[in-house]
Scaffold this motif. Structure first.
Motif, PDB file in Angstrom:
ATOM      1  N   THR A  56       0.785  -1.964  -0.396  1.00  0.00           N
ATOM      2  CA  THR A  56      -0.208   0.193   0.083  1.00  0.00           C
ATOM      3  C   THR A  56       0.807   0.806  -0.609  1.00  0.00           C
ATOM      4  O   THR A  56       1.866   1.163  -0.058  1.00  0.00           O
ATOM      5  N   HIS A  57       0.322   2.636  -0.058  1.00  0.00           N
ATOM      6  CA  HIS A  57       0.462   3.523  -0.345  1.00  0.00           C
ATOM      7  C   HIS A  57       2.598   3.158  -1.152  1.00  0.00           C
ATOM      8  O   HIS A  57       3.210   4.008  -0.662  1.00  0.00           O
ATOM      9  N   LEU A  58       2.090   3.381  -2.766  1.00  0.00           N
ATOM     10  CA  LEU A  58       3.811   3.540  -3.422  1.00  0.00           C
ATOM     11  C   LEU A  58       4.139   4.505  -3.583  1.00  0.00           C
ATOM     12  O   LEU A  58       3.090   5.446  -3.213  1.00  0.00           O
ATOM     13  N   VAL A  59       4.911   4.659  -3.552  1.00  0.00           N
ATOM     14  CA  VAL A  59       6.563   5.704  -4.206  1.00  0.00           C
ATOM     15  C   VAL A  59       7.479   5.997  -4.567  1.00  0.00           C
ATOM     16  O   VAL A  59       8.034   4.452  -4.243  1.00  0.00           O
ATOM     17  N   ALA A  60       7.868   5.755  -5.894  1.00  0.00           N
ATOM     18  CA  ALA A  60       8.750   5.732  -6.414  1.00  0.00           C
ATOM     19  C   ALA A  60      10.045   6.915  -6.179  1.00  0.00           C
ATOM     20  O   ALA A  60       8.926   8.120  -6.321  1.00  0.00           O
ATOM     21  N   ALA A  61      10.713   6.485  -6.112  1.00  0.00           N
ATOM     22  CA  ALA A  61      11.856   7.545  -5.507  1.00  0.00           C
ATOM     23  C   ALA A  61      13.355   7.163  -6.148  1.00  0.00           C
ATOM     24  O   ALA A  61      13.606   6.500  -6.095  1.00  0.00           O
ATOM     25  N   GLY A  62      13.116   8.157  -7.582  1.00  0.00           N
ATOM     26  CA  GLY A  62      14.753   7.875  -8.271  1.00  0.00           C
ATOM     27  C   GLY A  62      14.522   6.184  -9.066  1.00  0.00           C
ATOM     28  O   GLY A  62      13.901   5.967  -9.593  1.00  0.00           O
ATOM     29  N   ASP A  63      15.369   4.714  -8.720  1.00  0.00           N
ATOM     30  CA  ASP A  63      15.234   3.978  -9.009  1.00  0.00           C
ATOM     31  C   ASP A  63      15.161   2.997  -7.875  1.00  0.00           C
ATOM     32  O   ASP A  63      15.409   1.746  -8.764  1.00  0.00           O
ATOM     33  N   HIS A  64      14.182   4.029  -7.249  1.00  0.00           N
ATOM     34  CA  HIS A  64      12.927   2.648  -6.698  1.00  0.00           C
ATOM     35  C   HIS A  64      12.222   2.995  -6.012  1.00  0.00           C
ATOM     36  O   HIS A  64      11.415   3.800  -6.491  1.00  0.00           O
ATOM     37  N   VAL A  98       8.398   8.998   0.419  1.00  0.00           N
ATOM     38  CA  VAL A  98       9.128   9.745   0.261  1.00  0.00           C
ATOM     39  C   VAL A  98      10.270  10.769  -0.615  1.00  0.00           C
ATOM     40  O   VAL A  98       9.325  10.736  -1.604  1.00  0.00           O
ATOM     41  N   ASP A  99      10.540  11.338  -0.080  1.00  0.00           N
ATOM     42  CA  ASP A  99      11.307  12.889  -0.756  1.00  0.00           C
ATOM     43  C   ASP A  99      12.164  11.914  -2.668  1.00  0.00           C
ATOM     44  O   ASP A  99      12.746  11.252  -2.982  1.00  0.00           O
ATOM     45  N   PRO A 100      12.131  12.368  -3.290  1.00  0.00           N
ATOM     46  CA  PRO A 100      12.582  11.933  -4.511  1.00  0.00           C
ATOM     47  C   PRO A 100      13.806  11.520  -4.827  1.00  0.00           C
ATOM     48  O   PRO A 100      14.291  10.893  -5.622  1.00  0.00           O
ATOM     49  N   THR A 101      14.753  12.109  -3.872  1.00  0.00           N
ATOM     50  CA  THR A 101      16.114  11.278  -3.351  1.00  0.00           C
ATOM     51  C   THR A 101      16.226   9.769  -3.287  1.00  0.00           C
ATOM     52  O   THR A 101      17.506   9.875  -3.232  1.00  0.00           O
ATOM     53  N   GLY A 102      15.177  10.077  -1.760  1.00  0.00           N
ATOM     54  CA  GLY A 102      15.150   8.731  -1.335  1.00  0.00           C
ATOM     55  C   GLY A 102      15.711   9.040  -0.057  1.00  0.00           C
ATOM     56  O   GLY A 102      16.110   7.753   0.247  1.00  0.00           O
ATOM     57  N   THR A 103      15.434   9.791   0.300  1.00  0.00           N
ATOM     58  CA  THR A 103      16.671  10.529   1.694  1.00  0.00           C
ATOM     59  C   THR A 103      15.633  10.597   3.253  1.00  0.00           C
ATOM     60  O   THR A 103      15.692   9.722   4.209  1.00  0.00           O
ATOM     61  N   TYR A 104      14.147  11.109   2.307  1.00  0.00           N
ATOM     62  CA  TYR A 104      13.686  11.272   3.768  1.00  0.00           C
ATOM     63  C   TYR A 104      12.297  10.423   4.146  1.00  0.00           C
ATOM     64  O   TYR A 104      11.722  10.313   2.157  1.00  0.00           O
ATOM     65  N   LEU A 105      11.874   9.810   4.790  1.00  0.00           N
ATOM     66  CA  LEU A 105      11.180   9.086   4.914  1.00  0.00           C
ATOM     67  C   LEU A 105       9.811   9.829   5.555  1.00  0.00           C
ATOM     68  O   LEU A 105      10.262  10.179   6.803  1.00  0.00           O
ATOM     69  N   GLY A 139      12.346  19.701  -1.867  1.00  0.00           N
ATOM     70  CA  GLY A 139      12.594  20.117  -0.771  1.00  0.00           C
ATOM     71  C   GLY A 139      11.413  19.749  -0.047  1.00  0.00           C
ATOM     72  O   GLY A 139      12.025  20.882   1.381  1.00  0.00           O
ATOM     73  N   TYR A 140      10.465  20.001  -0.002  1.00  0.00           N
ATOM     74  CA  TYR A 140       8.780  19.732   0.770  1.00  0.00           C
ATOM     75  C   TYR A 140       8.434  18.829   1.268  1.00  0.00           C
ATOM     76  O   TYR A 140       8.549  18.178   0.136  1.00  0.00           O
ATOM     77  N   ILE A 141       7.546  18.762   2.326  1.00  0.00           N
ATOM     78  CA  ILE A 141       6.667  17.863   2.536  1.00  0.00           C
ATOM     79  C   ILE A 141       4.745  18.928   2.274  1.00  0.00           C
ATOM     80  O   ILE A 141       4.846  19.453   2.886  1.00  0.00           O
TER      81      ILE A 141
END
Length: 285
Positions: A56-64, A98-105, A139-141
């Motif tokens: 559930t709640h799929l999120v695409a960020a970069g290659d992940h 998840v932010d687009p860089t995959g750094t923050y959840l 850079g925002y949520i």
């Protein structure tokens, strides 16, 4: 033109012509069903991976791709290899992003919103919020609370009400730059420019599970997946299933510029120029 100037001209020409840029990938479509998760190449329109998962709640960020299964958060490569449980809660979040860089959840609970740093697996911020439809971008949520859309920095500071509707959207998302807000209502889909706080476009659509890339907005209407440009033109049915997914996401890896190899002509030109300068210097001694 003297010899040194000629060599400099050759070198300049070589620098201008020695560039190349990789083609931008078409992207990956992720679709979740009750017990399976699929990935599809949007360029070739072929299936690239399938695994058993209650996603559930799929999120695409970069290659992940990231997803939630009750209290656990999972991550996999775009072909669904390398499946990893990256975070486990004591209770199930109501939504994640998840932010687009995959750094923050980012995780929303009924009255709280959290930020976690996935590099250190530590909680970095918390605030009180009734947050739904989380989208991390620019850079925002961003999140929705009934008729209002809110924005905060990744550390949950500078919380701002960026848009207020007359009625609550059924879904929202924001493009990766944080500029375009997309809102779905029962039979309509809107694009809004958050820089000017103005409506850009509106179209008739039964749009659910909104997901945006830099140039396009994607949505689901039962068994069909649709795509349109930011201004809601070029609406296209890009994929049709035999049954309706429970959620979708679309990921486009960041555009990369290839580092050009130094041309042989440029190396030769620089070498000859250096020799000419050395000779001129020795003649002046």
């Amino acid at each position: 033109m003297n010899f040194s100037a000629s060599i400099a001209s050759i070198a300049a020409f070589s620098l201008l012509t020695a560039t190349s840029v990789e083609a931008v990938p078409a992207g990956t479509l992720y679709e979740a069903f009750p017990t399976q998760l699929f990935s599809l190449d949007l360029g070739a329109l072929t299936e690239t991976g399938v695994i058993s998962a209650r996603a559930t709640h799929l999120v695409a960020a970069g290659d992940h791709v990231f997803w939630q299964d009750d209290i656990r958060i999972w991550r996999a490569n775009k072909d669904l290899s390398g499946v990893t449980n990256i975070w486990t809660n004591l209770r199930a979040p109501a939504d994640i992003s998840v932010d687009p860089t995959g750094t923050y959840l980012f995780e929303a609970f009924p009255t709280q919103l959290f930020t976690l740093d996935l590099r250190t697996l530590t909680e970095t911020a918390e605030t009180s919020a009734h947050a739904t439809h989380l989208t991390a971008a620019g850079g925002y949520i961003f999140w929705q609370d009934d008729i209002r859309v809110w924005r905060a920095k990744s550390d949950l500071t500078e919380i701002t009400n960026v848009w207020t509707n007359l009625r609550a959207p059924t879904d929202i998302t924001v493009d990766p730059t944080g500029r375009y807000l997309y809102e779905a209502f029962a039979t309509q889909l809107f694009t809004l420019d958050l820089d000017t706080l103005s409506e850009i476009a509106v179209t008739s659509a039964h749009a659910g599970n909104l997901t945006a890339t830099a140039d396009h907005i994607y949505w689901q209407d039962d068994i069909r997946i649709w795509r349109a440009r930011n201004d809601l033109t070029d609406i296209t049915n890009i994929w049709t299933n035999l049954r309706a997914p429970t959620t979708i996401a679309v990921g486009v890896p960041p555009t990369t510029t290839a580092v050009p190899e130094t041309p042989t002509l440029l190396l030769l030109a620089v070498g000859l120029l250096a020799c000419g300068l050395l000779r001129r210097g020795s003649e002046g001694i």
